[in-house]
Motif scaffolding. Structure first.
Motif, PDB file in Angstrom:
ATOM      1  N   ASN A 171       0.720  -1.206  -0.136  1.00  9.25           N
ATOM      2  CA  ASN A 171       0.012  -0.009  -0.001  1.00  9.25           C
ATOM      3  C   ASN A 171       0.781   1.103   0.110  1.00  9.25           C
ATOM      4  OD1 ASN A 171      -2.627  -1.217  -0.150  1.00  9.25           O
ATOM      5  ND2 ASN A 171      -2.551  -1.572   2.309  1.00  9.25           N
ATOM      6  N   ALA A 172       2.025   1.179   0.370  1.00 11.36           N
ATOM      7  CA  ALA A 172       2.906   2.454   0.450  1.00 11.36           C
ATOM      8  C   ALA A 172       3.093   3.161  -0.689  1.00 11.36           C
ATOM      9  CB  ALA A 172       4.259   1.874   0.801  1.00 11.36           C
ATOM     10  N   GLY A 173       2.475   4.574  -0.548  1.00  9.12           N
ATOM     11  CA  GLY A 173       2.832   5.546  -1.656  1.00  9.12           C
ATOM     12  C   GLY A 173       1.317   5.649  -2.329  1.00  9.12           C
ATOM     13  N   ARG A 174       0.199   4.594  -2.223  1.00 12.40           N
ATOM     14  CA  ARG A 174      -1.015   4.866  -2.676  1.00 12.40           C
ATOM     15  C   ARG A 174      -2.028   5.792  -1.831  1.00 12.40           C
ATOM     16  NH1 ARG A 174      -0.747   0.452  -6.278  1.00 12.40           N
ATOM     17  NH2 ARG A 174       0.739  -1.082  -5.656  1.00 12.40           N
ATOM     18  N   PRO A 175      -2.794   6.236  -2.436  1.00 14.01           N
ATOM     19  CA  PRO A 175      -3.740   7.082  -1.668  1.00 14.01           C
ATOM     20  C   PRO A 175      -4.666   6.214  -0.689  1.00 14.01           C
ATOM     21  CG  PRO A 175      -4.473   7.207  -3.967  1.00 14.01           C
ATOM     22  CD  PRO A 175      -3.136   6.707  -3.807  1.00 14.01           C
ATOM     23  N   ALA A 176      -5.148   6.706   0.440  1.00 17.79           N
ATOM     24  CA  ALA A 176      -5.768   5.901   1.165  1.00 17.79           C
ATOM     25  C   ALA A 176      -6.964   5.237   0.456  1.00 17.79           C
ATOM     26  CB  ALA A 176      -6.159   6.599   2.652  1.00 17.79           C
ATOM     27  N   SER A 177      -7.694   5.908  -0.419  1.00 15.18           N
ATOM     28  CA  SER A 177      -8.788   5.521  -0.933  1.00 15.18           C
ATOM     29  C   SER A 177      -8.524   4.276  -1.971  1.00 15.18           C
ATOM     30  CB  SER A 177      -9.441   6.619  -1.761  1.00 15.18           C
ATOM     31  OG  SER A 177      -8.458   7.068  -2.944  1.00 15.18           O
ATOM     32  N   GLU A 178      -7.451   4.005  -2.144  1.00 12.65           N
ATOM     33  CA  GLU A 178      -7.091   2.954  -3.096  1.00 12.65           C
ATOM     34  C   GLU A 178      -6.094   1.820  -2.599  1.00 12.65           C
ATOM     35  OE1 GLU A 178      -5.193   4.577  -6.601  1.00 12.65           O
ATOM     36  OE2 GLU A 178      -6.663   5.824  -6.985  1.00 12.65           O
ATOM     37  N   GLN A 179      -6.086   1.887  -1.225  1.00 15.52           N
ATOM     38  CA  GLN A 179      -5.324   0.850  -0.427  1.00 15.52           C
ATOM     39  C   GLN A 179      -6.023  -0.239  -0.264  1.00 15.52           C
ATOM     40  OE1 GLN A 179      -3.182   2.541   2.931  1.00 15.52           O
ATOM     41  NE2 GLN A 179      -2.515   3.893   1.751  1.00 15.52           N
ATOM     42  N   LEU A 180      -5.446  -1.372   0.018  1.00 12.51           N
ATOM     43  CA  LEU A 180      -6.026  -2.949   0.176  1.00 12.51           C
ATOM     44  C   LEU A 180      -6.284  -2.991   1.731  1.00 12.51           C
ATOM     45  CD1 LEU A 180      -3.706  -5.169  -1.729  1.00 12.51           C
ATOM     46  CD2 LEU A 180      -6.034  -4.342  -2.338  1.00 12.51           C
ATOM     47  N   TRP A 181      -7.588  -3.337   2.294  1.00 19.24           N
ATOM     48  CA  TRP A 181      -7.634  -3.384   3.707  1.00 19.24           C
ATOM     49  C   TRP A 181      -8.178  -4.643   4.037  1.00 19.24           C
ATOM     50  CZ3 TRP A 181     -13.104  -3.964   4.883  1.00 19.24           C
ATOM     51  CH2 TRP A 181     -13.876  -3.446   4.165  1.00 19.24           C
ATOM     52  N   ASN A 197      -9.829   2.453   4.027  1.00 10.95           N
ATOM     53  CA  ASN A 197     -11.189   2.839   3.375  1.00 10.95           C
ATOM     54  C   ASN A 197     -12.135   1.690   3.625  1.00 10.95           C
ATOM     55  OD1 ASN A 197     -11.007   0.937   1.060  1.00 10.95           O
ATOM     56  ND2 ASN A 197      -8.918   2.109   0.852  1.00 10.95           N
ATOM     57  N   LYS A 198     -13.168   1.911   3.025  1.00  9.01           N
ATOM     58  CA  LYS A 198     -14.410   0.831   3.022  1.00  9.01           C
ATOM     59  C   LYS A 198     -14.762   0.442   1.666  1.00  9.01           C
ATOM     60  CE  LYS A 198     -14.502   0.578   7.458  1.00  9.01           C
ATOM     61  NZ  LYS A 198     -13.923  -0.577   8.072  1.00  9.01           N
ATOM     62  N   ASN A 199     -14.053   0.634   0.578  1.00 10.36           N
ATOM     63  CA  ASN A 199     -14.274   0.037  -0.710  1.00 10.36           C
ATOM     64  C   ASN A 199     -14.161  -1.191  -0.731  1.00 10.36           C
ATOM     65  OD1 ASN A 199     -14.465  -0.127  -3.381  1.00 10.36           O
ATOM     66  ND2 ASN A 199     -13.677   1.782  -3.899  1.00 10.36           N
ATOM     67  N   PRO A 200     -15.453  -2.038  -1.147  1.00  8.24           N
ATOM     68  CA  PRO A 200     -15.127  -3.343  -1.279  1.00  8.24           C
ATOM     69  C   PRO A 200     -14.449  -3.970  -2.458  1.00  8.24           C
ATOM     70  CG  PRO A 200     -17.541  -2.536  -2.044  1.00  8.24           C
ATOM     71  CD  PRO A 200     -16.730  -1.404  -1.160  1.00  8.24           C
ATOM     72  N   ALA A 201     -13.997  -2.992  -3.184  1.00 15.80           N
ATOM     73  CA  ALA A 201     -13.292  -3.357  -4.216  1.00 15.80           C
ATOM     74  C   ALA A 201     -11.857  -3.651  -3.827  1.00 15.80           C
ATOM     75  CB  ALA A 201     -12.980  -2.471  -5.333  1.00 15.80           C
ATOM     76  N   TYR A 202     -11.385  -3.123  -2.607  1.00 17.04           N
ATOM     77  CA  TYR A 202     -10.195  -3.318  -2.201  1.00 17.04           C
ATOM     78  C   TYR A 202      -9.917  -4.113  -0.884  1.00 17.04           C
ATOM     79  CZ  TYR A 202      -9.398   0.748  -5.477  1.00 17.04           C
ATOM     80  OH  TYR A 202      -9.299   1.457  -6.434  1.00 17.04           O
TER      81      TYR A 202
END
Length: 379
Positions: A171-181, A197-202
């Protein structure tokens, strides 16, 4: 008269022989029993097995009583119990929060054994794409492959923390909205974790399962495990028996040095306080065994297999980095040397795992380096 003299001489000879035998056995009777825990893999068994096989324990007056533990949590329970059944033991990074925990029956780190490469990220072929065609998966390729996946891990062991660290690197260097969780139904694994984030895609779902379940789970075609992270020998077994599974990542291959956490030996604080000379003798034996292991790595694996009752060839030296004498001397030359940095990185990553409300010991409290430094100076 001659016959009587002969009988006397024979009697004296027999007594002398028996006395010599008794004398030869006497040192064994003087050995001090130490109850130790080991793991049945490349990192967890060979060092203590070498110390036994090559006579280093006996040389230092130790009678080792081995227990092969199924997992780190069970080992820590045995060592921290009011009526403990283990005095000292090998652990991976997963349960390394225990020596940091200031509540209950305490433990201390006392020896750096090796750098583990035994944790492996496995997946069914085709789920991750080597877009660069370079024969390995880089962070971008792992990032793309992990999106929306379900990952099977025994979360209370080293691979649980290992996976979180891997995600940090990815995840380093990626915006929080695009990080895996991570999402997991295991509350202890989620303690102290905040999703970016809470985006199900990640989302990556982590399912807690015994490490020993991985070979059967990944062999199943339907309803089994497609992605798993575990430790040897289960991971080595999967790769050796299932051609439809491939290796995605390892510690040495994908982690920078400050994220390559060491495997260590920890001991009961009560035992250390009550038996400082025995503890020093035990660590001296481990250190001598470590120097022998470095020079005889393949044979050390075979010795480890024997004590673990594993088939010959089960232990792969690829799964660990064994320090040399020069490494130990350099790594612990000063408080800022590499060995302390490895130990401090392990400490820092495991502090959040100490149960909420418990006292967190300082790094200096958690790592009793006295025994290791004495061993290095002595040899």
């Amino acid at each position: 008269m001659k016959r009587t003299a002969l009988v006397v001489l024979l009697t004296i000879a027999i007594i002398a022989s028996l006395s010599a035998q008794a004398g030869a056995e006497k040192p064994t009777a003087q050995l001090t029993t130490v109850r130790l825990g080991i793991h049945a893999n490349e990192g967890g068994a060979p060092l203590a097995a070498v110390a036994k096989e090559k006579g280093f324990f006996e040389k230092h007056g130790i009678n080792p009583v081995f227990t092969i533990v199924e997992s780190g949590p069970a080992e820590m329970t045995a060592m921290r119990a009011d009526n403990r059944t283990l005095d000292i033991g090998y652990i991976g990074a997963g349960v390394a929060w225990n020596p940091i925990d200031g509540n209950g029956n305490g433990l201390s780190f006392v020896f750096l054994d090796c750098l583990s490469n035994a944790e492996m990220f496995l997946a069914k072929k085709g789920l991750f794409v080597d877009a660069n065609k370079n024969g390995r998966f880089d962070n971008e390729e792992i990032y793309e492959g992990l999106k929306g996946k379900k990952v099977f891990i025994e979360v209370g062991t080293t691979p649980g923390g290992w996976f979180k660290t891997l995600l940090e690197l990815i995840n380093a260097g990626r915006p929080a909205s695009e990080q895996l969780w991570i999402h997991s139904e295991t509350s202890s694994y989620m303690a102290g974790y905040t999703a970016p984030n809470k985006n199900p895609a990640y989302r990556v779902e982590v399912v807690n399962t015994l490490n020993s379940n991985l070979p059967a789970g990944m062999a199943s075609a339907a309803g089994g495990m497609d992605v798993a992270i575990g430790f040897s020998p289960a991971t080595s077994t999967v790769l050796a028996t299932n051609p439809n599974v491939e290796l995605i990542a390892t510690t040495v291959g994908n982690f920078p040095p400050d994220k390559s956490f060491p495997s260590t030996w920890v001991a009961s604080n009560v035992w250390l306080k009550e038996n400082p000379k025995v503890a020093q003798a035990f660590v001296d034996a481990l250190y001598e065994a470590a120097l022998w292991r470095y020079a005889n790595l393949d044979e050390s694996m075979r010795i480890g297999e024997k004590i673990s009752q594993k088939p010959v060839g089960s232990f792969d030296p690829f799964n660990l980095v064994a320090p040399s004498k020069q490494d130990y001397q350099k790594w612990f030359a000063t408080k800022d040397s590499t060995g302390y940095l490895y130990m401090k990185a392990l400490y820092d990553v495991r502090v959040p795992n100490v149960p909420a409300g418990n006292r967190i010991k300082s790094f200096e409290e958690a790592f009793d380096d006295t025994f290791l430094l004495n061993a290095i100076k002595s040899y």
